[in-house]
Design an enzyme around this catalytic site. Structure first.
Site, PDB file in Angstrom:
ATOM      1  N   ASP A   1      55.929  46.126  17.886  1.00 22.45           N
ATOM      2  CA  ASP A   1      56.539  46.325  16.570  1.00 22.45           C
ATOM      3  C   ASP A   1      55.435  46.353  15.512  1.00 22.45           C
ATOM      4  O   ASP A   1      54.981  45.311  15.041  1.00 22.45           O
ATOM      5  CB  ASP A   1      57.546  45.215  16.276  1.00 22.45           C
ATOM      6  CG  ASP A   1      58.247  45.445  14.932  1.00 22.45           C
ATOM      7  OD1 ASP A   1      57.813  46.357  14.193  1.00 22.45           O
ATOM      8  OD2 ASP A   1      59.205  44.719  14.628  1.00 22.45           O
TER       9      ASP A   1
ATOM     10  N   PRO B   1      54.442  47.575   9.152  1.00 21.90           N
ATOM     11  CA  PRO B   1      53.453  46.962   8.249  1.00 21.90           C
ATOM     12  C   PRO B   1      53.998  45.799   7.430  1.00 21.90           C
ATOM     13  O   PRO B   1      53.232  45.022   6.866  1.00 21.90           O
ATOM     14  CB  PRO B   1      53.019  48.126   7.339  1.00 21.90           C
ATOM     15  CG  PRO B   1      53.930  49.260   7.628  1.00 21.90           C
ATOM     16  CD  PRO B   1      54.671  48.994   8.893  1.00 21.90           C
TER      17      PRO B   1
ATOM     18  N   HIS C   1      54.867  43.170   8.359  1.00 19.38           N
ATOM     19  CA  HIS C   1      54.423  41.896   8.935  1.00 19.38           C
ATOM     20  C   HIS C   1      52.927  41.657   8.814  1.00 19.38           C
ATOM     21  O   HIS C   1      52.434  40.652   9.304  1.00 19.38           O
ATOM     22  CB  HIS C   1      54.838  41.843  10.411  1.00 19.38           C
ATOM     23  CG  HIS C   1      56.289  42.142  10.611  1.00 19.38           C
ATOM     24  ND1 HIS C   1      57.280  41.333  10.123  1.00 19.38           N
ATOM     25  CD2 HIS C   1      56.918  43.194  11.201  1.00 19.38           C
ATOM     26  CE1 HIS C   1      58.459  41.861  10.420  1.00 19.38           C
ATOM     27  NE2 HIS C   1      58.268  42.990  11.072  1.00 19.38           N
TER      28      HIS C   1
ATOM     29  N   ILE D   1      55.953  38.953   6.225  1.00 18.16           N
ATOM     30  CA  ILE D   1      56.868  38.015   6.891  1.00 18.16           C
ATOM     31  C   ILE D   1      56.731  38.159   8.405  1.00 18.16           C
ATOM     32  O   ILE D   1      56.216  39.169   8.901  1.00 18.16           O
ATOM     33  CB  ILE D   1      58.335  38.241   6.454  1.00 18.16           C
ATOM     34  CG1 ILE D   1      58.833  39.637   6.878  1.00 18.16           C
ATOM     35  CG2 ILE D   1      58.477  38.069   4.944  1.00 18.16           C
ATOM     36  CD1 ILE D   1      60.329  39.829   6.637  1.00 18.16           C
TER      37      ILE D   1
ATOM     38  N   GLY E   1      61.256  39.178  13.088  1.00 23.46           N
ATOM     39  CA  GLY E   1      62.446  38.448  13.505  1.00 23.46           C
ATOM     40  C   GLY E   1      62.402  38.178  15.002  1.00 23.46           C
ATOM     41  O   GLY E   1      62.746  37.088  15.474  1.00 23.46           O
TER      42      GLY E   1
HETATM   43  C1  LIG Z   1      64.290  48.802  17.995  1.00 27.62           C
HETATM   44  C2  LIG Z   1      64.729  47.570  17.336  1.00 27.62           C
HETATM   45  C3  LIG Z   1      64.739  47.690  15.903  1.00 27.62           C
HETATM   46  C4  LIG Z   1      64.285  46.465  15.304  1.00 27.62           C
HETATM   47  C5  LIG Z   1      63.529  46.805  14.029  1.00 27.62           C
HETATM   48  C6  LIG Z   1      63.004  45.558  13.460  1.00 27.62           C
HETATM   49  C7  LIG Z   1      62.005  45.852  12.430  1.00 27.62           C
HETATM   50  C8  LIG Z   1      61.254  44.589  12.119  1.00 27.62           C
HETATM   51  O1  LIG Z   1      59.892  44.936  12.014  1.00 27.62           O
HETATM   52  C9  LIG Z   1      61.804  44.011  10.852  1.00 27.62           C
HETATM   53  C10 LIG Z   1      61.841  42.549  10.877  1.00 27.62           C
HETATM   54  O2  LIG Z   1      61.541  41.877  11.836  1.00 27.62           O
HETATM   55  S1  LIG Z   1      62.368  41.800   9.466  1.00 27.62           S
HETATM   56  C11 LIG Z   1      62.287  40.075   9.839  1.00 27.62           C
HETATM   57  C12 LIG Z   1      63.520  39.527  10.447  1.00 27.62           C
HETATM   58  N1  LIG Z   1      64.674  39.616   9.600  1.00 27.62           N
HETATM   59  C13 LIG Z   1      64.798  38.880   8.494  1.00 27.62           C
HETATM   60  O3  LIG Z   1      63.919  38.127   8.116  1.00 27.62           O
HETATM   61  C14 LIG Z   1      66.095  38.993   7.727  1.00 27.62           C
HETATM   62  C15 LIG Z   1      66.541  37.663   7.272  1.00 27.62           C
HETATM   63  N2  LIG Z   1      67.844  37.762   6.680  1.00 27.62           N
HETATM   64  C16 LIG Z   1      68.018  37.941   5.346  1.00 27.62           C
HETATM   65  O4  LIG Z   1      67.066  37.989   4.603  1.00 27.62           O
HETATM   66  C17 LIG Z   1      69.418  38.087   4.856  1.00 27.62           C
HETATM   67  O5  LIG Z   1      70.276  37.441   5.749  1.00 27.62           O
HETATM   68  C18 LIG Z   1      69.874  39.573   4.697  1.00 27.62           C
HETATM   69  C19 LIG Z   1      68.984  40.245   3.634  1.00 27.62           C
HETATM   70  C20 LIG Z   1      69.765  40.318   6.020  1.00 27.62           C
HETATM   71  C21 LIG Z   1      71.324  39.615   4.264  1.00 27.62           C
HETATM   72  O6  LIG Z   1      71.492  38.798   3.177  1.00 27.62           O
HETATM   73  P1  LIG Z   1      72.459  39.209   1.993  1.00 27.62           P
HETATM   74  O7  LIG Z   1      72.025  40.510   1.414  1.00 27.62           O
HETATM   75  O8  LIG Z   1      72.536  38.047   1.080  1.00 27.62           O
HETATM   76  O9  LIG Z   1      73.792  39.493   2.740  1.00 27.62           O
HETATM   77  P2  LIG Z   1      75.167  38.735   2.603  1.00 27.62           P
HETATM   78  O10 LIG Z   1      75.635  38.837   1.189  1.00 27.62           O
HETATM   79  O11 LIG Z   1      75.052  37.392   3.228  1.00 27.62           O
HETATM   80  O12 LIG Z   1      76.105  39.615   3.530  1.00 27.62           O
HETATM   81  C22 LIG Z   1      76.449  40.945   3.168  1.00 27.62           C
HETATM   82  C23 LIG Z   1      77.094  41.609   4.340  1.00 27.62           C
HETATM   83  O13 LIG Z   1      76.087  41.899   5.329  1.00 27.62           O
HETATM   84  C24 LIG Z   1      76.365  41.202   6.536  1.00 27.62           C
HETATM   85  N3  LIG Z   1      75.114  40.609   6.968  1.00 27.62           N
HETATM   86  C25 LIG Z   1      74.482  39.573   6.387  1.00 27.62           C
HETATM   87  N4  LIG Z   1      73.362  39.304   7.084  1.00 27.62           N
HETATM   88  C26 LIG Z   1      73.301  40.168   8.097  1.00 27.62           C
HETATM   89  C27 LIG Z   1      72.384  40.348   9.144  1.00 27.62           C
HETATM   90  N5  LIG Z   1      71.326  39.557   9.316  1.00 27.62           N
HETATM   91  N6  LIG Z   1      72.632  41.345  10.038  1.00 27.62           N
HETATM   92  C28 LIG Z   1      73.721  42.124   9.924  1.00 27.62           C
HETATM   93  N7  LIG Z   1      74.639  41.983   8.923  1.00 27.62           N
HETATM   94  C29 LIG Z   1      74.423  41.005   8.032  1.00 27.62           C
HETATM   95  C30 LIG Z   1      77.362  40.114   6.181  1.00 27.62           C
HETATM   96  O14 LIG Z   1      78.183  39.791   7.280  1.00 27.62           O
HETATM   97  C31 LIG Z   1      78.106  40.747   5.046  1.00 27.62           C
HETATM   98  O15 LIG Z   1      79.059  41.650   5.586  1.00 27.62           O
HETATM   99  P3  LIG Z   1      80.558  41.557   5.066  1.00 27.62           P
HETATM  100  O16 LIG Z   1      80.463  41.524   3.583  1.00 27.62           O
HETATM  101  O17 LIG Z   1      81.210  42.767   5.618  1.00 27.62           O
HETATM  102  O18 LIG Z   1      81.067  40.268   5.642  1.00 27.62           O
END
Ligand SMILES: CCCCCCC[C@@H](O)CC(=O)SCCNC(=O)CCNC(=O)[C@H](O)C(C)(C)COP(=O)(O)OP(=O)(O)OC[C@H]1O[C@@H](n2cnc3c(N)ncnc32)[C@H](O)[C@@H]1OP(=O)(O)O
Length: 590
Positions: free
Chosen positions: A489, A492, A494, A509, A512
């Site tokens: 992965d 950038p 990260h 960051i 994940g």
């Molecule tokens: C091939 C494989 C592909 C993989 C590619 C990976 C690429 C990598 O390089 C990228 C990474 O590793 S990024 C690092 C790991 N991820 C993170 O750090 C994200 C952490 N999470 C957040 O910041 C927030 O939860 C956040 C921002 C995710 C959500 O927070 P909010 O905006 O506050 O959302 P919220 O208001 O709580 O909810 C809104 C609606 O979205 C749904 N939801 C929330 N979190 C979710 C999540 N993590 N995944 C999926 N859906 C999510 C909620 O259920 C909500 O939906 P609804 O309103 O319909 O109930």
């Protein structure tokens, strides 16, 4: 559109007090427009590169009692053209961007100069004139624009790659103007006119030039740029010799009928949102032929075609070195030889290694069709991994990726893809990954909000109301992401501070899946092997922070939650692993 039968004679279509700017108005279509506007009361700014042509049209208008001013020069100098309107007539209300040139040549023989010249006059010239007049239109909350596209821009033509490109771009440009201008009463339309002019004279026979007079085009342009037109904007009209039609985009998403726009399931999107909705609505019902209402289950070829979101299979190989690198990336130590030394009797991949093949496969899945897609705004949202056989420490595999679901979360889009990894020799599936990415800012396209129940891949996995049965704490390294990324992965986000800043973070960051792997290792240490594991990424982790995995054994499942100790923030939630040995006791001491 309600079009008067004869706009030129219709009483409501007058331009008294209005100023119309026409580019390329020294002859042909531009001249026809200029004469029409002047006849119907407008002040006319006649632009042309030919001084003779521009002056002749101005003279013709003034002789007939109309008001006109010439501006001689390239349309690329839009500021100068608009300045004439403001200085001579005190305003501008209508812009007809009409000027154009041809430099026809087969693409093979076309020079860069020929390419650039055509794009400069058509596309840049149109842009420059609109750019110059736009603030005037905005301020007075009124403006009418007709940009000149071409059938060649819609359908393409031999020898006109440069012209086709410029004209197609003008269509998109005009549609964007229509969207942005609507609330300021600025209406913008594109026309694809075909008329006998000096330009077409070089490619048409004389009879055609004579038959298709520019005067036949002018009434439509006149109507579109009049006050009588109160709503038509963002449209494209093909006009020729007294015939006119609106050209719309039609979509029929069925593979079998993709070239057959013959029935009521054809749709006519008018915005990117409409177009996306068609795509988004189709995700999820194509896993097999029976699920697809459009597929004929009798016809295996049709069923195969209906699997429209499937990427071609991709070969993927890994070696023991890749396994060690991954294990190190999720915190295996020099003392844990079973994970870091290929000569160890128990040498093995940590189970979450199964997420790695998907990176080779998902490269084929592009997300740039999402509205406002910005890769820096993409976060990993959820991950499910099923381990369907013993994990080899090296070998050749085949990955098959497909998009399963696209959800509209309002402020974000959530896209779930599935990747199956098969052993190349046996064809046996070893890993199934379901991965959801959460793209902030890319929602609001009108798609469905809630996805289907994907069983353990979407389970809520609420922890029970008791103390955890096991807790493991592990401090990550400041260089954890720099190490982990080498397993595949390379985002950038990260590693590169500038990219992280674009994503809204003050520093890079952690992946994940790195936290997922570390917690997955904790589950393995505490309860033994598992056949699937899933999490939702609930908060970000920064390299160097301490992860605390709290685990509860519930029947054959281990539910777990991971927190960052320093900030007491939950980072992995709704997480669980299904144990291979469901009777395994919780290990009290770790
Ligand atoms: C091939 C494989 C592909 C993989 C590619 C990976 C690429 C990598 O390089 C990228 C990474 O590793 S990024 C690092 C790991 N991820 C993170 O750090 C994200 C952490 N999470 C957040 O910041 C927030 O939860 C956040 C921002 C995710 C959500 O927070 P909010 O905006 O506050 O959302 P919220 O208001 O709580 O909810 C809104 C609606 O979205 C749904 N939801 C929330 N979190 C979710 C999540 N993590 N995944 C999926 N859906 C999510 C909620 O259920 C909500 O939906 P609804 O309103 O319909 O109930």
């Amino acid at each position: 559109m309600k079009l008067p039968s004869n706009p030129q004679s219709s009483p409501e279509v007058r331009y008294d007090g209005k100023t119309a700017i026409i580019t390329g108005a020294g002859q042909g279509l531009g001249r026809a427009y200029a004469l029409m506007y002047a006849r119907l009361g407008a002040n006319v700014v006649v632009n042309d590169v030919s001084e003779k042509g521009a002056n002749a049209v101005v003279e013709e208008i003034t002789r007939a009692g109309g008001k006109a001013a010439a501006t001689v020069g390239s349309v690329e100098d839009g500021d100068a053209i608009v300045k004439v309107a403001l200085e001579k007539f005190g305003g501008a209300h209508i812009l007809v961007a009409n000027a154009g040139i041809l430099r026809d040549k087969s693409f093979t023989a076309m020079t860069e100069q020929e390419w650039d010249a055509v794009l400069a006059v058509h596309l840049r010239g149109t842009y420059k004139c609109v750019k110059a007049v736009w603030p005037v239109f905005l301020k007075q909350k009124y403006g009418r624009i007709v940009n000149t596209a071409s059938q060649v821009g819609i359908y393409g033509n031999f020898g006109q790659a440069n012209y086709s490109t410029a004209k197609a771009a003008i269509i998109g440009f005009t549609r964007a103007l229509a969207v942005e201008g609507r609330k300021y009463n600025i209406l913008a339309n594109a026309i694809a006119p075909s008329a006998g002019t000096a330009m077409t004279m070089t490619i048409w026979p004389q009879e055609m030039v004579d038959a298709f007079k520019p005067d036949y085009i002018a009434p439509i342009v006149g109507y579109l740029t009049s006050e009588a037109n109160e709503e038509t904007s963002g449209c494209l009209f093909e006009i020729m010799g007294g015939w006119a039609a609106q050209t719309r985009v039609a979509e029929d998403g069925r593979w079998d009928l993709i070239t057959n726009f013959s029935d009521d399931r054809v749709v006519y999107p008018t915005t990117p949102q409409d177009a996306l909705e068609q795509m988004a609505n189709n995700f999820g019902h194509v896993e097999d032929g029976d699920d697809d209402p459009y597929a004929d289950p009798e016809d295996p070829e049709l069923v195969a075609k209906a699997k429209r979101n499937v990427e071609p299979p991709l070969d993927f190989s890994y070696t023991e070195r890749d396994v060690i690198l991954y294990n190190l990336g999720i915190g295996a130590t020099e003392k844990e030889l079973q994970w870091t030394f290929e000569g160890d009797d128990d040498f093995s991949a940590l189970p979450t290694f199964g997420v790695i093949p998907q990176f080779a496969a998902s490269g084929g899945i592009s997300l740039d069709w999402l509205p406002n897609y910005n890769p820096a705004k993409l976060l990993h949202g959820e991950q499910y991994l099923a381990i369907k056989g013993p994990i080899p420490t090296s070998g050749d595999f085949v990955n098959q990726a497909r998009i399963l679901e696209v959800l509209d979360k309002g402020k974000a889009a959530a896209v779930t893809s599935v990747v199956e990894t098969k052993d190349k020799d046996t064809g046996k599936v070893i890993f199934e990954n379901q991965s959801t990415v959460f793209i902030r800012g890319a929602g609001g396209f009108g798609g469905k909000r809630n996805g289907k129940d994907r069983g353990p891949a979407s389970a809520a996995n609420a922890p029970p109301q008791r103390k955890p049965d096991a807790v493991i704490e592990e401090k990550t390294l400041p260089q954890q992401a720099a190490l982990y990324r080498l397993s595949g992965d390379l985002n950038p986000l990260h590693i590169q501070p500038e990219f992280a800043a674009m994503g809204g973070f003050d520093k890079p960051i952690l992946h994940g899946l790195c936290s997922f792997g570390i917690s997955g290792k904790h589950v393995l240490k505490a309860f033994g092997p598992y056949k699937d594991i899933k999490t939702r990424f609930a908060g970000v982790v920064y390299p160097g922070e301490t992860l605390v995995t709290e685990m509860w054994k519930e029947g054959g499942k281990v539910i777990f939650t991971t927190k960052v100790k320093e900030r007491n923030a939950t980072v992995l939630a709704a997480a669980a692993a299904t144990l291979v040995d469901s009777g395994a006791p919780a290990k009290a001491k770790l």
